[in-house]
Design an enzyme around this catalytic site. Structure first.
Site, mmCIF file in Angstrom:
data_model
loop_
_atom_site.group_PDB
_atom_site.id
_atom_site.type_symbol
_atom_site.label_atom_id
_atom_site.label_comp_id
_atom_site.label_asym_id
_atom_site.label_seq_id
_atom_site.Cartn_x
_atom_site.Cartn_y
_atom_site.Cartn_z
ATOM 1 N N GLU A 191 41.098 95.911 122.986
ATOM 2 C CA GLU A 191 40.881 96.589 121.707
ATOM 3 C C GLU A 191 41.638 97.905 121.581
ATOM 4 O OE1 GLU A 191 37.368 93.800 122.047
ATOM 5 O OE2 GLU A 191 38.599 95.007 123.407
ATOM 6 N N GLU A 206 34.295 89.576 125.515
ATOM 7 C CA GLU A 206 32.918 90.034 125.317
ATOM 8 C C GLU A 206 31.951 88.856 125.206
ATOM 9 O OE1 GLU A 206 32.951 94.193 123.024
ATOM 10 O OE2 GLU A 206 34.192 92.681 122.033
#
Length: 790
Positions: A663, A643
């Site tokens: 995730e 990210e």
């Protein structure tokens, strides 16, 4: 109507049971939650007055309420627990049901289960249902750290309809960050708002709480199942003492739910037809002529924090379905975990604290005991017994869950009553349509206090929690005091804080409230937007107009915890503020990882967690990134590390680099921009696959799909980034900056022509800039320009 006129499918309560034991008293046996519930279930079966074996054999459905140790994802069972609580209890009670249900958490669950399965019996989907629940918190706490401890672990085969925790809308990371993690603090907000609405002083309101609960103690003192069977005066209940310490203003220990109990309760429902077949005498039958189940708006969406309109609607509707008014009810039990839920319903129906009928049939949660989610099963059992003793009378039970969030109500009577469906669904649609205040999750500026509490720790530490409204636009926010700020805590202890003017400021760790901007500045002095000489978790290096930032946690694969995030945020804030820094490179120390993302080991440690307002690494939520940031990806860019790379303007990766939003593999989501940015950068199907499976993308694949700008040999990502930075530095920093600004301004304009013709004030700045003049002049003079970034 007589019992002979009833439809055989009419649901009835035919048996109830309760069990309890207190530490160090005669008969104490260290019963597990399963055993306590099974004792109550056996009593409920026997209470039918029919052959227990035949009744047990007829039960086709069992449903259990959850224990506290199974009511939250992070809850633990120190002595172990059953992996199929309903079937464990059923087996001990001699029941072999075809269906077993574990209900969601919440104090509403016992009455909700009665309402639900009464309707199911009426619809013909089941015939005999055993409901039960229990808590053995006193025993568990005593033996949790003992050398010789009982083992309550059980494994039971058989299917289980586990409905989950039911916490949606009740648990919020944002509220938890501001101290709203305990029920007392949340309910105190309601009571303080009500006090202000009634214009009562603190002393007057405390007296009213004492007067409300004094009669409850008398009922508890006479109840053999009560956890605290002690009569107390109104003054004793609300006067702080060593035994009655403050919990959360305005509550002292004696007026909040008592969770240290060993209690179980059960209710048996059948159809009238089944009761007749089993030979259950008609004098044991108790009907449910009225019932309702409603849910309040989430905490921050409630227009008025001093009341609970959904609870009132549920209570009123249950009575309407029964065709009676509250004045016709002989017994009342109002859920009493804290004063607020009792006051809410009592206010609506004009019930006084000294109503001769009383407002509890058990003694209430602070005195009888707050048996977790199962308290109202005891209230129902007691109400049924009282109804049988006074044939033809009506009893009302109001069960509350969450933070006055869910309310289930029931009316009980021995008077033969046909089953009447309720219209809770229509009422729920009405509730859901109520307007909600707009919330400011990041609150800044002057504000007024809407409600508050001060939480008292055992060590004397006090923490103020404030819900307020911003003066600028009326948005609602939640905030807390800083631990160093005694002045704000003292203001909350003043005669009437509600309506007072305060100052709020947002940070990555949440909103903080103080008495003034000056007080806030003293608590949180502004950090100069200049690079620090030394950081603990990152390295910084200036090379002319280039800034290099290195995440220096190679032992943790350059994963980030709050302190590392704060340092990165500070470094990039300094970068964007420094006119002499024109390009930045972010990389990771070592050759294994750019960044493995969030430090999951730190996250699991229970230590405070936060992310800067500018997001992960100080980049993923940052506005105004009008100077280029290059990610030099060496090795893994996983989860939050990916990210960060997505948030950078350019990416140079070495051939060993791997990109992944992993995730989902640890039960999280890529919430720092991954689920937003990746689908905008990659083909949708590929982005979906990466997000939903955690698939890793190689550097070559990233280059082919436009995620990566350049690929270098192994270990050369930083060198490649430096080369790219040098190429950028050849151009005008003013042009680079304004190009990025115009790109950002037009990103959200869908029509291309509208975007092209969008006028940006930055273009005017460009035309009069020294760099623009220098660039044209240098071109004409056939020399290299000398950029000044102005």
């Amino acid at each position: 109507m007589t019992s002979h006129d009833l439809d055989p499918r009419t649901p009835i309560v035919v048996g109830v049971g309760q069990s309890a034991e207190r530490l160090d008293e005669p008969g104490y046996r260290r019963r597990s939650p399963v055993e306590l519930a099974a004792d109550a279930a056996a009593e409920a079966i026997a209470d039918t007055g029919a052959d227990p074996a035949a009744v047990a054999a007829a039960i086709d459905t069992v449903a259990g309420t959850r224990q506290f140790e199974n009511s939250m994802p992070m809850a633990r069972a120190p002595l172990g627990r059953s992996d199929n609580f309903p079937r464990s209890v059923a087996a001990r009670a001699g029941v072999a049901p075809r269906r077993a249900v574990l209900e969601v958490a919440g104090g509403q669950s016992p009455q909700h289960l009665v309402n639900e399965f009464a309707a199911a019996i009426a619809a013909g989907s089941c015939d005999a249902v055993l409901l039960f629940g229990s808590e053995a918190i006193s025993t568990i706490e005593r033996y949790a750290k003992a050398e010789e401890k009982p083992d309550f672990t059980e494994h039971v085969d058989g299917d289980l309809e586990d409905r989950g925790y039911g916490l949606r809308g009740l648990v919020s990371m944002h509220q938890a960050a501001h101290g709203l993690t305990d029920a007392a603090s949340q309910y105190a907000l309601f009571d303080n708002a009500r006090r202000a609405r009634l214009k009562q002083t603190r002393q007057e309101y405390a007296a009213s709480i004492g007067a409300l609960f004094e009669p409850f103690t008398k009922v508890a003192a006479a109840n053999p199942h009560a956890a605290a069977p002690v009569e107390r005066s109104a003054a004793e209940l609300v006067t702080p003492s060593a035994a009655n310490r403050p919990i959360a203003d305005p509550y002292t220990r004696y007026v909040v739910a008592r969770e240290k109990v060993n209690q179980g309760a059960a209710v048996l429902l059948t159809s009238v037809g089944a009761a007749r077949r089993l030979g259950i005498p008609a004098e044991r039958w108790v009907f449910l002529p009225g019932h309702a189940d409603l849910r309040e708006r989430d905490l921050m969406d409630r227009a008025d924090l001093s009341a609970g309109p959904a609870s009132v609607l549920a209570a009123r509707h249950a009575l309407e379905v029964a065709g009676i008014g509250m004045d016709e009810v002989a017994t009342i039990d109002l859920y009493s975990c804290f004063p607020a839920p009792v006051f809410t319903v009592a206010d609506a129906f004009g019930l006084a604290a000294d109503d001769p009928r009383g407002l509890t049939v058990t003694g209430g949660l602070p005195f009888f005991g707050g048996a977790g989610n199962n308290y109202s099963m005891h209230a129902i059992a007691s109400t049924v017994q009282l109804a049988r003793r006074s044939p033809g009378s009506y009893g009302f039970v109001g069960a509350n869950g969450g933070t006055m969030s869910k309310y289930s109500a029931g009316v009980y009577t021995t008077t033969p009553s046909a089953w009447r469906p309720d219209d809770s669904a229509a009422l729920q649609r009405e509730i859901d349509s109520w307007p909600a205040p707009v919330e400011a999750r990041q609150a800044d500026g002057w504000a007024t206090i809407e409600t508050y509490t001060v939480r008292h720790a055992r060590d004397g530490k006090r923490t103020g929690i404030v819900i307020g409204r911003l003066e600028s636009d009326g948005r609602r926010f939640v905030s807390r005091t800083d631990d160093r700020d005694a002045t704000m805590v003292e203001l909350l202890g003043a005669d009437e804080p509600i309506g007072k003017r305060v100052y709020v400021r947002s940070f990555g760790f949440g909103n903080r409230v103080a008495v003034s901007p000056e007080a806030m500045d003293a608590l949180f002095p502004a950090s100069p937007a200049v690079l620090g000489e030394r950081y603990e978790h990152i390295l910084v290096r200036r090379d002319g107009h280039l800034l290099e930032v290195t995440i220096n946690r190679p032992e943790a694969r350059n994963s980030l915890h709050p302190m590392a995030n704060d340092e990165l945020d500070h470094a990039f804030t300094a970068y964007f503020a420094d006119p002499d820094l024109w390009v930045a490179i972010l990389t990771g120390a070592g050759d294994k990882a750019f960044s493995a993302g969030n430090d999951l080991i730190y996250s699991a440690s229970g230590k405070p967690m936060w992310v800067p307002k500018n997001g992960f690494a100080g980049l993923t939520s940052r506005h105004g990134m009008t100077k280029p940031v290059i990610a030099a990806v060496n090795g893994f860019a996983m989860g939050g590390g990916c990210e960060i790379a997505l948030a950078c303007h350019l990416v140079v990766a070495d051939e060993t680099a791997k990109f992944a939003l992993s995730e989902v593999r640890v039960g999280l989501i890529a919430g720092a921009g991954g689920v937003v940015r990746l689908p905008r950068m990659l083909p949708p199907k590929l982005a979906n696959e990466m997000i939903l499976t955690g698939r890793r993308l190689t550097a070559a694949e990233g280059l082919a799909h436009g995620l990566v700008n350049r690929v270098t040999p192994a270990g050369e990502a930083l060198a490649g980034a430096r080369q790219l930075a040098a190429e950028i530095l050849d151009g005008s920093p003013t042009s680079v900056r304004i190009s990025l600004q115009v790109m950002e301004e037009t990103r959200g304009i869908p029509d291309v022509v509208d975007a092209v013709t969008h006028h940006s004030p930055a273009l005017d700045e460009l035309m009069i800039s020294e760099d623009a003049i220098e660039g044209l002049t240098a071109f004409a003079e056939k020399r290299r320009p000398r950029w000044r970034n102005r």
